[in-house]
Scaffold this motif. Structure first.
Motif, PDB file in Angstrom:
ATOM      1  N   THR A 142      17.667   6.608   0.732  1.00  0.00           N
ATOM      2  CA  THR A 142      16.926   7.676   0.054  1.00  0.00           C
ATOM      3  C   THR A 142      15.425   7.419   0.247  1.00  0.00           C
ATOM      4  OG1 THR A 142      17.012   6.407  -1.999  1.00  0.00           O
ATOM      5  CG2 THR A 142      18.736   8.054  -1.662  1.00  0.00           C
ATOM      6  N   PRO A 143      14.580   8.443   0.024  1.00  0.00           N
ATOM      7  CA  PRO A 143      13.145   8.273   0.271  1.00  0.00           C
ATOM      8  C   PRO A 143      12.525   7.047  -0.418  1.00  0.00           C
ATOM      9  CG  PRO A 143      13.632  10.575  -0.050  1.00  0.00           C
ATOM     10  CD  PRO A 143      14.913   9.846  -0.298  1.00  0.00           C
ATOM     11  N   ASP A 144      12.956   6.764  -1.661  1.00  0.00           N
ATOM     12  CA  ASP A 144      12.328   5.624  -2.342  1.00  0.00           C
ATOM     13  C   ASP A 144      12.748   4.277  -1.744  1.00  0.00           C
ATOM     14  OD1 ASP A 144      14.895   5.912  -3.303  1.00  0.00           O
ATOM     15  OD2 ASP A 144      14.413   5.219  -5.318  1.00  0.00           O
ATOM     16  N   GLU A 145      13.685   4.300  -0.837  1.00  0.00           N
ATOM     17  CA  GLU A 145      14.064   3.064  -0.140  1.00  0.00           C
ATOM     18  C   GLU A 145      13.404   2.944   1.225  1.00  0.00           C
ATOM     19  OE1 GLU A 145      18.586   3.046  -2.074  1.00  0.00           O
ATOM     20  OE2 GLU A 145      18.257   3.716  -0.009  1.00  0.00           O
ATOM     21  N   LEU A 146      12.489   3.878   1.510  1.00  0.00           N
ATOM     22  CA  LEU A 146      11.850   3.889   2.829  1.00  0.00           C
ATOM     23  C   LEU A 146      10.344   3.666   2.719  1.00  0.00           C
ATOM     24  CD1 LEU A 146      13.664   7.059   4.254  1.00  0.00           C
ATOM     25  CD2 LEU A 146      14.186   4.680   4.824  1.00  0.00           C
ATOM     26  N   SER A 147       9.753   3.090   3.757  1.00  0.00           N
ATOM     27  CA  SER A 147       8.293   2.941   3.802  1.00  0.00           C
ATOM     28  C   SER A 147       7.660   4.298   4.104  1.00  0.00           C
ATOM     29  CB  SER A 147       7.909   1.943   4.892  1.00  0.00           C
ATOM     30  OG  SER A 147       8.092   2.533   6.162  1.00  0.00           O
ATOM     31  N   GLY A 148       6.353   4.401   3.942  1.00  0.00           N
ATOM     32  CA  GLY A 148       5.645   5.651   4.224  1.00  0.00           C
ATOM     33  C   GLY A 148       5.889   6.138   5.643  1.00  0.00           C
ATOM     34  N   GLY A 149       5.762   5.234   6.585  1.00  0.00           N
ATOM     35  CA  GLY A 149       5.955   5.596   7.992  1.00  0.00           C
ATOM     36  C   GLY A 149       7.381   6.053   8.257  1.00  0.00           C
ATOM     37  N   LEU A 176      -0.930   6.878   6.019  1.00  0.00           N
ATOM     38  CA  LEU A 176      -0.345   5.762   6.773  1.00  0.00           C
ATOM     39  C   LEU A 176      -1.422   4.848   7.338  1.00  0.00           C
ATOM     40  CD1 LEU A 176       2.242   7.897   8.764  1.00  0.00           C
ATOM     41  CD2 LEU A 176       2.611   6.683   6.619  1.00  0.00           C
ATOM     42  N   ASP A 177      -1.085   3.568   7.526  1.00  0.00           N
ATOM     43  CA  ASP A 177      -2.035   2.681   8.201  1.00  0.00           C
ATOM     44  C   ASP A 177      -2.121   3.101   9.672  1.00  0.00           C
ATOM     45  OD1 ASP A 177      -0.174   1.110   9.954  1.00  0.00           O
ATOM     46  OD2 ASP A 177       0.644   0.503   8.014  1.00  0.00           O
ATOM     47  N   SER A 178      -3.135   2.605  10.376  1.00  0.00           N
ATOM     48  CA  SER A 178      -3.401   3.164  11.701  1.00  0.00           C
ATOM     49  C   SER A 178      -2.265   2.889  12.688  1.00  0.00           C
ATOM     50  CB  SER A 178      -4.733   2.660  12.248  1.00  0.00           C
ATOM     51  OG  SER A 178      -4.727   1.260  12.297  1.00  0.00           O
ATOM     52  N   THR A 183       2.397   5.611  15.631  1.00  0.00           N
ATOM     53  CA  THR A 183       3.808   5.906  15.922  1.00  0.00           C
ATOM     54  C   THR A 183       4.095   7.392  15.676  1.00  0.00           C
ATOM     55  OG1 THR A 183       4.189   3.778  14.874  1.00  0.00           O
ATOM     56  CG2 THR A 183       6.127   5.021  15.506  1.00  0.00           C
ATOM     57  N   VAL A 184       3.547   7.908  14.569  1.00  0.00           N
ATOM     58  CA  VAL A 184       3.747   9.312  14.232  1.00  0.00           C
ATOM     59  C   VAL A 184       3.077  10.215  15.275  1.00  0.00           C
ATOM     60  CG1 VAL A 184       3.070  11.077  12.539  1.00  0.00           C
ATOM     61  CG2 VAL A 184       4.141   8.957  11.762  1.00  0.00           C
ATOM     62  N   MET A 185       1.852   9.868  15.680  1.00  0.00           N
ATOM     63  CA  MET A 185       1.142  10.648  16.700  1.00  0.00           C
ATOM     64  C   MET A 185       1.912  10.626  18.012  1.00  0.00           C
ATOM     65  SD  MET A 185      -1.402  12.525  16.223  1.00  0.00           S
ATOM     66  CE  MET A 185      -2.504  13.046  17.510  1.00  0.00           C
ATOM     67  N   HIS A 204      -8.279  14.439   9.475  1.00  0.00           N
ATOM     68  CA  HIS A 204      -9.639  13.982   9.207  1.00  0.00           C
ATOM     69  C   HIS A 204     -10.071  12.979  10.251  1.00  0.00           C
ATOM     70  CE1 HIS A 204      -9.382  15.439   4.902  1.00  0.00           C
ATOM     71  NE2 HIS A 204     -10.552  15.868   5.309  1.00  0.00           N
ATOM     72  N   SER A 205      -9.129  12.575  11.111  1.00  0.00           N
ATOM     73  CA  SER A 205      -9.444  11.552  12.101  1.00  0.00           C
ATOM     74  C   SER A 205      -9.957  12.190  13.387  1.00  0.00           C
ATOM     75  CB  SER A 205      -8.188  10.732  12.403  1.00  0.00           C
ATOM     76  OG  SER A 205      -8.336  10.068  13.637  1.00  0.00           O
ATOM     77  N   THR A 206     -11.222  11.955  13.688  1.00  0.00           N
ATOM     78  CA  THR A 206     -11.786  12.530  14.910  1.00  0.00           C
ATOM     79  C   THR A 206     -11.098  11.912  16.125  1.00  0.00           C
ATOM     80  OG1 THR A 206     -13.556  10.929  14.622  1.00  0.00           O
ATOM     81  CG2 THR A 206     -14.055  13.183  14.042  1.00  0.00           C
ATOM     82  N   GLY A 207     -10.711  10.636  15.993  1.00  0.00           N
ATOM     83  CA  GLY A 207     -10.020   9.955  17.095  1.00  0.00           C
ATOM     84  C   GLY A 207      -8.711  10.645  17.441  1.00  0.00           C
ATOM     85  N   LEU A 208      -7.922  10.983  16.430  1.00  0.00           N
ATOM     86  CA  LEU A 208      -6.635  11.651  16.679  1.00  0.00           C
ATOM     87  C   LEU A 208      -6.856  13.059  17.215  1.00  0.00           C
ATOM     88  CD1 LEU A 208      -4.394  10.529  13.661  1.00  0.00           C
ATOM     89  CD2 LEU A 208      -4.596   9.503  15.941  1.00  0.00           C
ATOM     90  N   ALA A 209      -7.866  13.745  16.694  1.00  0.00           N
ATOM     91  CA  ALA A 209      -8.158  15.105  17.168  1.00  0.00           C
ATOM     92  C   ALA A 209      -8.454  15.103  18.667  1.00  0.00           C
ATOM     93  CB  ALA A 209      -9.329  15.703  16.389  1.00  0.00           C
TER      94      ALA A 209
END
Ligand SMILES: Nc1ncnc2c1ncn2[C@@H]1O[C@H](COP(=O)(O)OP(=O)(O)OP(=O)(O)O)[C@@H](O)[C@H]1O
Ligand SMILES: [Mg+2]
Length: 233
Positions: A142-149, A176-178, A183-185, A204-209
């Motif tokens: 379930t979601p509460d058993e998972l990390s943010g990523g 999420l941490d970078s 991984t998500v990107m 908000h991340s210019t790097g990801l944009a």
């Protein structure tokens, strides 16, 4: 050209007709082509999420024209809008928005359930999607058993459930941490490149944009700039 999303002079106001009436989007015109990966950047409060809600058919514009895959959605009923949303759009949010006390597999099945897909077919597809995002081993968590990523990867699998043409992601890496954000990107790039998904990313991340095909800058409810991301130059 094949515009998947076409906004013309979109305005959005709140508290309409009241003394505190507030126009947040002041006439946004924007087209996104099929298979394009676009980012929207801008200061907090500039109207990015408001715009995303309009694009995602979660909210109706006050004025202007919106065509999704060539269809003008102005005349559509709420029920028709839900149907289009369910079939054509996959959402990914900063805070995941997974259903609590419901395992990853069922979370991914849900949009398919609404679409009337049989239990057997949707369970199979949900498992496949969770494998794609590297979450096969956590399928029954379930979601509460998972990390943010991990939660975000489940959310991306869910967004893909009905094979939507468009993925709308509002600050998907914001919590999420970078490294996890990376991984998500990478997953978004993969869906864009290999499956031709049209993606609109708010960040908000210019790097990801810079990684996206086109960066759109919004300031105080107006588009103030547009340029190619540096990865594509
Ligand atoms: N439902 C609403 N009712 C009234 N005002 C609203 C509503 N939704 C948004 N706003 C206002 O619209 C403006 C833009 O909000 P929005 O959430 O779109 O900003 P944003 O660019 O997504 O900011 P952030 O980067 O902080 O997420 C804000 O001033 C906000 O208070
Ligand atoms: Mg926002």
């Amino acid at each position: 050209m094949d515009s998947v999303i076409k906004l013309r002079d979109i305005k959005k106001s709140f508290y309409i007709g009241k003394p505190n009436e507030l126009e947040i989007l002041h006439g946004i015109s924007l087209s996104v082509q099929k298979g394009e990966f676009v980012s929207i950047v801008g200061a907090s409060g500039s109207g990015k999420s408001t715009l995303m809600n309009v694009i995602g058919l979660l909210d109706r514009p006050t004025d202007g024209c919106y065509e999704i895959e060539g269809r003008d959605v102005a005349g559509a009923s709420d029920q028709e809008l839900s149907l289009i949303r369910n079939r054509k759009i996959g959402f990914v949010f900063q805070t995941y928005n997974l259903i609590a006390r419901t395992d990853a597999l069922k979370n991914v099945e849900l949009p398919m359930m609404y679409a009337g897909v049989s239990k057997k077919v949707r369970a199979k597809r949900a498992a496949e999607l969770l494998e794609v995002v590297g979450m096969k081993e956590r399928m029954s968590h379930t979601p509460d058993e998972l990390s943010g990523g991990q939660k975000q990867r489940v959310a991306i699998a869910r967004a893909m459930a009905n094979d939507p043409a468009i993925i709308l992601a509002d600050e998907p890496t914001g919590a999420l941490d970078s490294k996890t954000g990376r991984t998500v990107m990478d997953l978004f790039h993969e869906l864009n490149r290999n499956q031709g998904k049209t993606i609109v990313l708010i960040t908000h991340s210019t790097g990801l944009a810079e990684e996206t095909d086109r960066i759109i800058t919004i300031s105080d409810g107006t588009i103030t700039g547009e340029r190619a991301g540096s990865w594509n130059l």
